[in-house]
Design a protein around this motif. Structure first.
Motif, PDB file in Angstrom:
ATOM      1  N   MET A 374      37.653  43.702  21.176  1.00  0.00           N
ATOM      2  CA  MET A 374      36.655  42.750  21.649  1.00  0.00           C
ATOM      3  C   MET A 374      37.065  41.293  21.447  1.00  0.00           C
ATOM      4  O   MET A 374      36.615  40.416  22.187  1.00  0.00           O
ATOM      5  CB  MET A 374      35.306  43.029  20.988  1.00  0.00           C
ATOM      6  N   ILE A 375      37.922  41.011  20.451  1.00  0.00           N
ATOM      7  CA  ILE A 375      38.313  39.625  20.199  1.00  0.00           C
ATOM      8  C   ILE A 375      39.684  39.286  20.789  1.00  0.00           C
ATOM      9  O   ILE A 375      40.221  38.198  20.536  1.00  0.00           O
ATOM     10  CB  ILE A 375      38.325  39.303  18.690  1.00  0.00           C
ATOM     11  N   ALA A 376      40.232  40.156  21.614  1.00  0.00           N
ATOM     12  CA  ALA A 376      41.596  39.977  22.111  1.00  0.00           C
ATOM     13  C   ALA A 376      41.814  38.638  22.813  1.00  0.00           C
ATOM     14  O   ALA A 376      42.878  38.032  22.694  1.00  0.00           O
ATOM     15  CB  ALA A 376      41.950  41.128  23.057  1.00  0.00           C
ATOM     16  N   MET A 377      40.819  38.133  23.542  1.00  0.00           N
ATOM     17  CA  MET A 377      40.971  36.893  24.300  1.00  0.00           C
ATOM     18  C   MET A 377      40.202  35.712  23.701  1.00  0.00           C
ATOM     19  O   MET A 377      40.046  34.681  24.349  1.00  0.00           O
ATOM     20  CB  MET A 377      40.514  37.122  25.752  1.00  0.00           C
ATOM     21  N   ILE A 383      37.266  26.823  25.734  1.00  0.00           N
ATOM     22  CA  ILE A 383      37.169  26.119  27.012  1.00  0.00           C
ATOM     23  C   ILE A 383      35.822  26.375  27.675  1.00  0.00           C
ATOM     24  O   ILE A 383      35.202  25.467  28.244  1.00  0.00           O
ATOM     25  CB  ILE A 383      38.311  26.564  27.948  1.00  0.00           C
ATOM     26  N   GLN A 384      35.332  27.613  27.576  1.00  0.00           N
ATOM     27  CA  GLN A 384      34.056  27.936  28.219  1.00  0.00           C
ATOM     28  C   GLN A 384      32.891  27.242  27.523  1.00  0.00           C
ATOM     29  O   GLN A 384      31.966  26.747  28.175  1.00  0.00           O
ATOM     30  CB  GLN A 384      33.839  29.446  28.241  1.00  0.00           C
ATOM     31  N   PHE A 385      32.925  27.173  26.199  1.00  0.00           N
ATOM     32  CA  PHE A 385      31.865  26.476  25.469  1.00  0.00           C
ATOM     33  C   PHE A 385      31.830  24.992  25.842  1.00  0.00           C
ATOM     34  O   PHE A 385      30.764  24.424  26.059  1.00  0.00           O
ATOM     35  CB  PHE A 385      32.080  26.633  23.962  1.00  0.00           C
ATOM     36  N   ALA A 437      36.301  40.140  30.635  1.00  0.00           N
ATOM     37  CA  ALA A 437      35.307  39.131  31.000  1.00  0.00           C
ATOM     38  C   ALA A 437      35.660  37.766  30.411  1.00  0.00           C
ATOM     39  O   ALA A 437      35.474  36.730  31.062  1.00  0.00           O
ATOM     40  CB  ALA A 437      33.921  39.568  30.522  1.00  0.00           C
ATOM     41  N   ASP A 438      36.169  37.761  29.183  1.00  0.00           N
ATOM     42  CA  ASP A 438      36.526  36.498  28.527  1.00  0.00           C
ATOM     43  C   ASP A 438      37.569  35.725  29.325  1.00  0.00           C
ATOM     44  O   ASP A 438      37.403  34.532  29.597  1.00  0.00           O
ATOM     45  CB  ASP A 438      37.061  36.765  27.118  1.00  0.00           C
ATOM     46  N   ILE A 439      38.651  36.383  29.686  1.00  0.00           N
ATOM     47  CA  ILE A 439      39.743  35.674  30.357  1.00  0.00           C
ATOM     48  C   ILE A 439      39.338  35.224  31.762  1.00  0.00           C
ATOM     49  O   ILE A 439      39.702  34.121  32.209  1.00  0.00           O
ATOM     50  CB  ILE A 439      41.035  36.527  30.395  1.00  0.00           C
ATOM     51  N   LEU A 440      38.573  36.029  32.477  1.00  0.00           N
ATOM     52  CA  LEU A 440      38.112  35.632  33.814  1.00  0.00           C
ATOM     53  C   LEU A 440      37.181  34.428  33.741  1.00  0.00           C
ATOM     54  O   LEU A 440      37.290  33.479  34.531  1.00  0.00           O
ATOM     55  CB  LEU A 440      37.403  36.811  34.497  1.00  0.00           C
ATOM     56  N   ALA A 441      36.267  34.431  32.765  1.00  0.00           N
ATOM     57  CA  ALA A 441      35.330  33.325  32.607  1.00  0.00           C
ATOM     58  C   ALA A 441      36.051  32.034  32.222  1.00  0.00           C
ATOM     59  O   ALA A 441      35.695  30.946  32.693  1.00  0.00           O
ATOM     60  CB  ALA A 441      34.282  33.669  31.549  1.00  0.00           C
ATOM     61  N   VAL A 442      37.063  32.139  31.376  1.00  0.00           N
ATOM     62  CA  VAL A 442      37.822  30.956  30.948  1.00  0.00           C
ATOM     63  C   VAL A 442      38.557  30.325  32.128  1.00  0.00           C
ATOM     64  O   VAL A 442      38.561  29.097  32.285  1.00  0.00           O
ATOM     65  CB  VAL A 442      38.818  31.331  29.828  1.00  0.00           C
ATOM     66  N   ILE A 443      39.167  31.135  32.969  1.00  0.00           N
ATOM     67  CA  ILE A 443      39.900  30.617  34.130  1.00  0.00           C
ATOM     68  C   ILE A 443      38.972  29.851  35.060  1.00  0.00           C
ATOM     69  O   ILE A 443      39.262  28.729  35.496  1.00  0.00           O
ATOM     70  CB  ILE A 443      40.597  31.768  34.891  1.00  0.00           C
ATOM     71  N   THR A 445      36.011  28.529  34.351  1.00  0.00           N
ATOM     72  CA  THR A 445      35.490  27.342  33.679  1.00  0.00           C
ATOM     73  C   THR A 445      36.507  26.211  33.679  1.00  0.00           C
ATOM     74  O   THR A 445      36.162  25.047  33.920  1.00  0.00           O
ATOM     75  CB  THR A 445      35.104  27.671  32.221  1.00  0.00           C
ATOM     76  N   PHE A 446      37.758  26.543  33.425  1.00  0.00           N
ATOM     77  CA  PHE A 446      38.814  25.532  33.416  1.00  0.00           C
ATOM     78  C   PHE A 446      38.908  24.833  34.778  1.00  0.00           C
ATOM     79  O   PHE A 446      39.040  23.599  34.849  1.00  0.00           O
ATOM     80  CB  PHE A 446      40.154  26.185  33.070  1.00  0.00           C
ATOM     81  N   LEU A 447      38.821  25.588  35.839  1.00  0.00           N
ATOM     82  CA  LEU A 447      38.898  25.007  37.182  1.00  0.00           C
ATOM     83  C   LEU A 447      37.712  24.083  37.458  1.00  0.00           C
ATOM     84  O   LEU A 447      37.874  23.022  38.077  1.00  0.00           O
ATOM     85  CB  LEU A 447      38.962  26.121  38.226  1.00  0.00           C
ATOM     86  N   LEU A 448      36.525  24.469  36.993  1.00  0.00           N
ATOM     87  CA  LEU A 448      35.336  23.633  37.186  1.00  0.00           C
ATOM     88  C   LEU A 448      35.429  22.342  36.375  1.00  0.00           C
ATOM     89  O   LEU A 448      35.034  21.269  36.846  1.00  0.00           O
ATOM     90  CB  LEU A 448      34.075  24.406  36.810  1.00  0.00           C
TER      91      LEU A 448
END
Length: 473
Positions: A374-377, A383-385, A437-443, A445-448
């Motif tokens: 669960m903590i892998a990413m 970045i998302q926060f 989900a973590d890695i997809l959300a981070v990508i 968010t970074f673009l936004l």
């Protein structure tokens, strides 16, 4: 560590972020530590199934917090911008409307929650064995809703005026008292080093009772500060009169924070029921433990973005765009470092960490594996926060809401429903959904964030050009 409103626009960003974030981070870690210790006491004093019951009840507590965060963050964003533009009266009126709103919401929540407690817990995935524990806990929690909600809302408002120290002490007082009271209320006997003390032996109800007593203590502390004359926010009776335009502003901006908790609620329904189907009581209990640990790992990051919020909000209101960009970049760097440190500890010592909560060997063995997955990413999650807080600080409700919904609702919840059915993954499909989900959300968010930084820079360039065009020769 108090920071005057004017210093938000003049002091060096690094120093300012440290002074605002450190108290918030300490307070959040102490608060997160309470959640961890509370779970430890319940696991050791009542049993592993009680942790499962806590896992069922916890999302309801998060929903209560979500309402308070909605009002508090929505109000703090407006207050920061009004103070930045020297509109103090408007800032006071926003604070007054925030307090009246959260009082009404808390009262409604307490009444409805108490009336429909069985239905709520069943909806959240309670099994026949877990329901009694969850019910005993949440029924007591409902009684302290108004105090807890007021404290959360006030802490955001206090941070908006630059006084992170008071918000820190408020959380430390409540959390510290809770930790001290927990063993006395939970256990029937306290075996200390030199002597033994009798306890109230209330079990899981004792943990909830300690919680509402502690929340009341935080409420009293905040009230004493607000009426001491030390706060730059002056709330008078006239400010409590609800104004539609203010409520709309608070709720539209703060809704992104609420949507995070609301989607956490929907997520909890999905994940608890999925775990009930694929893993039963043990899986729910493991998730209850691991979820508390991960939440604690996130606390320092939340402290950083709470410190970032008034900096970005004030300087955006004052049209100091370079300071906004510096605050965002520095917050991303610090958040990433903190997330990576937490990830290293979690990946290195998962068994040791899980053992603190229970002696059940099945839970320890399976829980350590689940924790690592669960903590892998997690190293990238900062970045998302920062992204979500950035748009809240700028008063841009739509992207803030999207980012709040992104990880748990838009990505993770569907994954938990779909992944277990792929290749017959079953329970493992639930666990691996988290890092995906973590890695997809981070990508995303970074673009936004990158796009928004370009827009902010363009705003500044346009304004500077106009200033020169209309400047007298």
């Amino acid at each position: 560590m108090q920071v005057s409103s004017k210093k938000l626009g003049t002091e060096k960003i690094g120093k300012l972020l440290l002074r605002l974030s450190l108290p918030a981070a300490i307070a959040m870690m102490v608060n997160g530590l309470y959640n961890v210790i509370d779970t430890i006491f319940i696991g050791q004093g009542v049993g592993a199934l009680a942790i499962g019951g806590l896992a069922i009840a916890f999302p309801i507590q998060m929903l209560i917090m979500g309402f308070a965060q909605m009002v508090g963050i929505g109000a703090s964003s407006a207050i920061s911008r009004f103070l930045g533009s020297n509109q103090v009266e408007k800032a006071d009126r926003v604070a007054g409307n925030a307090y009246m709103s959260i009082f009404i919401i808390s009262l409604i929540f307490t009444i409805l929650g108490s009336l429909f407690v069985d239905q709520l817990l069943t909806l959240f995935g309670a099994t026949e064995k877990l329901l009694p524990y969850a019910k005993d806990y949440i029924e007591v929690i409902f009684l302290g809703t108004v105090f807890f909600s007021f404290a959360v809302t006030s802490n955001n408002i206090i941070r908006a005026e630059g006084n992170a120290k008071i918000a820190m002490f408020s959380m430390i007082i409540g959390t510290g008292l809770n930790i001290l009271l927990d063993p006395f209320f939970i256990f029937g006997q306290l075996n200390l080093i030199w002597f033994t003390l009798p306890g109230l032996d209330m079990g899981i109800q004792g943990a909830a009772t300690a919680t509402i007593i502690s929340q009341f203590a935080s409420f009293v502390y905040i009230m004493s500060y607000m009426y001491s004359g030390k706060s730059s926010i002056k709330v008078e009776l006239d400010h409590l009169k609800l104004k539609w335009e203010i409520i709309k502003e608070i709720f539209s901006v703060g809704f992104s924070a609420f949507s995070r908790s609301a989607t956490s609620t929907i997520f909890a329904i999905v994940v608890n029921n999925s775990l009930r189907i694929y893993g039963g009581n043990i899986a729910i209990t493991i998730f209850g433990i691991v979820n508390r640990i991960i939440a604690f790992l996130f606390m320092p990051i939340i402290g950083v973005v709470q410190g970032m919020q008034p900096i970005v909000g004030y300087n955006y209101g004052a049209k100091k765009i370079a300071r906004v960009k510096t605050g965002v970049k520095l917050s991303i760097i610090v958040s990433t470092i903190l997330a990576t440190l937490g990830w290293i500890v979690g990946e290195a010592f998962p068994v040791t960490i899980i053992k603190v909560f229970t002696q059940n060997q099945t839970i320890i063995k399976e829980g350590a594996t689940v924790f690592r997955i669960m903590i892998a990413m997690v190293p990238f999650i900062g970045i998302q926060f920062v992204g979500g807080t950035l748009f809240q600080s700028l008063g841009k409700a739509v992207p803030a809401i999207i980012l709040s919904l992104l990880r748990q609702f838009i990505i993770l919840t569907p994954l938990i429903l779909i992944t277990p059915r792929l290749f017959n993954l079953g329970l493992m499909g639930v666990w691996i959904s988290f890092p995906i989900a973590d890695i997809l959300a981070v990508i995303i968010t970074f673009l936004l964030i990158k796009s928004e930084m370009k827009k902010i820079t363009a705003e500044k360039d346009t304004k500077t050009k106009e200033d020169y065009e209309y400047e007298p020769a």
